[in-house]
Design an enzyme around this catalytic site. Structure first.
Site, short mmCIF file in Angstrom:
data_model
loop_
_atom_site.label_atom_id
_atom_site.label_comp_id
_atom_site.label_asym_id
_atom_site.label_seq_id
_atom_site.Cartn_x
_atom_site.Cartn_y
_atom_site.Cartn_z
N SER A 190 75.33 -2.55 20.89
CA SER A 190 75.53 -1.32 21.64
C SER A 190 76.83 -0.64 21.18
O SER A 190 76.98 -0.35 20.01
CB SER A 190 75.52 -1.64 23.14
N ASP B 234 64.41 1.31 22.87
CA ASP B 234 65.76 1.15 23.44
C ASP B 234 66.12 2.37 24.28
O ASP B 234 66.12 3.49 23.79
CB ASP B 234 66.78 0.98 22.32
N HIS C 65 66.97 -2.95 25.59
CA HIS C 65 68.22 -2.61 24.93
C HIS C 65 68.60 -3.73 23.98
O HIS C 65 68.99 -4.81 24.40
CB HIS C 65 69.30 -2.40 25.98
#
Length: 518
Positions: A238, A456, A486
């Site tokens: 991320s 995602d 995610h």
């Protein structure tokens, strides 16, 4: 005051975890020249001056010892050990004042050790010290040949962590309308942003100007040297992908094996990131609705109507608190981070339609790190001080209002909230932002594996291709997973896991553009 324009959860078990949106629009990374790759590279700080690192930094010996419990996390068992790394407060003055970074490590469990594998799980603002032990099972194969290492970046948790307001003030701010419809609501919304910034300035002091992504990337290279590694091996998730890209730009010849999973689009500014997340969360919501046999358009409108009703009439809950529109959106978003969270979302929405906001409130509290006693964690505080130092773009209220129709068209559920967030998140921030977008070009770096997931929600998969392109030809190598949630690694795809493991363990670089269908 959670802002899911910055939401990017920690690791792949996102529906069960508290997270910060890093994907968000943190735009760290300097535009300056890349480092030369010497054993102790010069450090170019915000002033642009260069200075050799003093031996008091590069030659420091880390005193690893048993980890201690914190207010928000118990001490890990097993062979986990913790220490403190000394880094400059201001990288333009490496021989000046220092601060301490909290590190955690578990040494390789097998033979043929490769080196240290650094992890950043996202945010910005996530505590690597707290999360690393729980992620070890996911990377057990990697643990055989790597020391697993993570840390709390500057301004986070045990590394000079920042708390900008107390628990009562945090709860009170949950009643602020984050999609203001009247002049009075708009005034309250922006005043709350000003108050939060002042609280951060008071709590952080001079540190507030030194928590950028560039600062943390430089910390990483000092970490490499002190750990005794000639190359940096890194797993960024991320927001951690943005940090990894910035590191590769600054230190291309120090790049070893870098994995970037759940990739932040490095070409997007703060408004672009908000638009990306509007698309990503709406796409995930559509996929969820399809899985339950609903028409995505009709299901979306039903949820949008629920959210709209809450704007004027919050729902009661079993706790005695009210489920506001903002809290409801937070509660809806969290289970979208992982397909395993979808049944929880179904239950929470059904109960809310019956007039009880309790389940959505529990989900929102989980994201906001609120425990049963009413105590809140500080991930979103750290997230904000980092991203607002990185982000140069500061949309005004009037500029944002012009953008709202575009946001609402992208997502009838999330668009209005995310649009307003672009103006409110860093409104009247005490320090200036540094960059529109991060510089991640890394000519001369070893191949970097960039992993995107088509489902995602927080870091839409289009960002993976853009990151690979920005890293440069022969450097960025894209791997796509056609999945949900995610992040891709450890999320149920044998194809993804085996490809990543082969890269990290054997140095096997897949063909750029490889697709994993399952």
């Amino acid at each position: 005051m959670a802002r899911f324009v910055r939401w990017a959860a920690l690791g792949s078990a996102a529906a069960l975890l508290v997270a910060g949106c890093g994907g968000g629009s943190s735009s760290g990374g300097g535009k300056g020249d890349a480092e030369t790759g010497s054993a102790a590279p010069p450090s170019t700080g915000s002033s642009g001056t260069a200075a050799a690192l003093p031996s008091s930094l590069t030659a420091q010996k880390l005193a690893w010892g048993r980890c201690k419990a914190t207010a928000d996390s118990p001490a890990p068992g097993g062979d986990w050990r913790c220490t403190t790394l000394k880094v400059p407060l201001d990288w333009s003055m490496p021989d000046g004042e220092t601060i301490g970074l909290a590190l955690i490590r578990s040494q390789a469990t097998g033979g043929d050790r490769i080196g240290s594998l650094l992890f950043n799980f996202g945010g910005p603002g996530g505590s690597g010290v707290d999360y690393m032990p729980s992620y070890a099972a996911t990377v057990s194969k990697l643990h055989e040949r790597y020391d697993l290492v993570s840390w709390d970046p500057r301004g986070v948790a045990s590394s000079e962590g920042v708390r900008c307001r107390g628990d009562k003030a945090i709860q009170a701010a949950e009643d602020i309308d984050a999609t203001p419809d009247t002049p009075a609501e708009e005034k309250a919304y922006f005043q709350d942003a000003v108050d939060f910034g002042k609280g951060c300035q008071k709590a952080a002091g001079k540190l507030l100007a030194h928590v950028s992504t560039t600062d943390t990337a430089r910390d990483m290279d000092l970490m490499r040297q002190v750990l005794g590694d000639t190359k940096t091996h890194y797993f960024g998730i991320s927001y951690g992908t943005e940090l990894g890209g910035v590191y590769a730009h600054l230190f291309p010849t120090h790049v070893g094996r870098l994995i970037l999973d759940a990739v932040v689009d490095p070409t997007a500014d703060s408004v672009g990131h908000a638009e990306n997340q509007s698309r990503g969360f709406q796409r995930a919501l559509d996929d969820y609705l399809k899985s339950t046999g609903q028409d995505p358009k009709q299901g979306t409108q039903k949820i949008a109507n629920l959210v709209k009703r809450l704007d004027a009439n919050p729902l009661p809950t079993s706790s005695g608190r009210k489920l506001t529109q903002t809290l409801a959106l937070t509660g809806i978003v969290l289970p979208l981070y992982s397909k395993s969270g979808w049944p929880t979302l179904t239950s929470a929405l059904d109960v809310a339609e019956q007039g009880d906001g309790s389940e959505l409130l529990r989900l929102a509290d989980g994201y906001n790190e609120r425990d049963d006693s009413g105590h809140y964690g500080t991930t979103t505080h750290s997230q904000r001080v980092i991203s607002c130092l990185d982000d140069k773009q500061r949309p005004t209220a009037e500029e944002t209002k012009k953008l709202l129709p575009t946001f609402e068209k992208i997502s009838p559920v999330f668009g209005d909230f995310l649009g307003w967030d672009t103006a409110g998140w860093c409104h009247d921030w005490p320090v200036a932002g540094q960059y529109e977008t991060p510089e991640v070009s890394a000519p001369g770096a070893a191949p970097i594996l960039v992993v995107g997931n088509t489902g995602d929600p927080a870091t839409p998969y289009e960002g993976a291709r853009k990151m690979a392109d920005e890293l440069g030809k022969g450097v960025g190598v894209e791997l796509t997973w056609r999945g949900e949630g995610h992040g891709a690694y450890g999320n149920g795809s044998d194809c993804v896991d085996s490809t990543v493991n082969a890269y990290l363990l054997d140095g096997t670089v897949p063909k750029d553009g490889k697709v994993c269908a399952s």
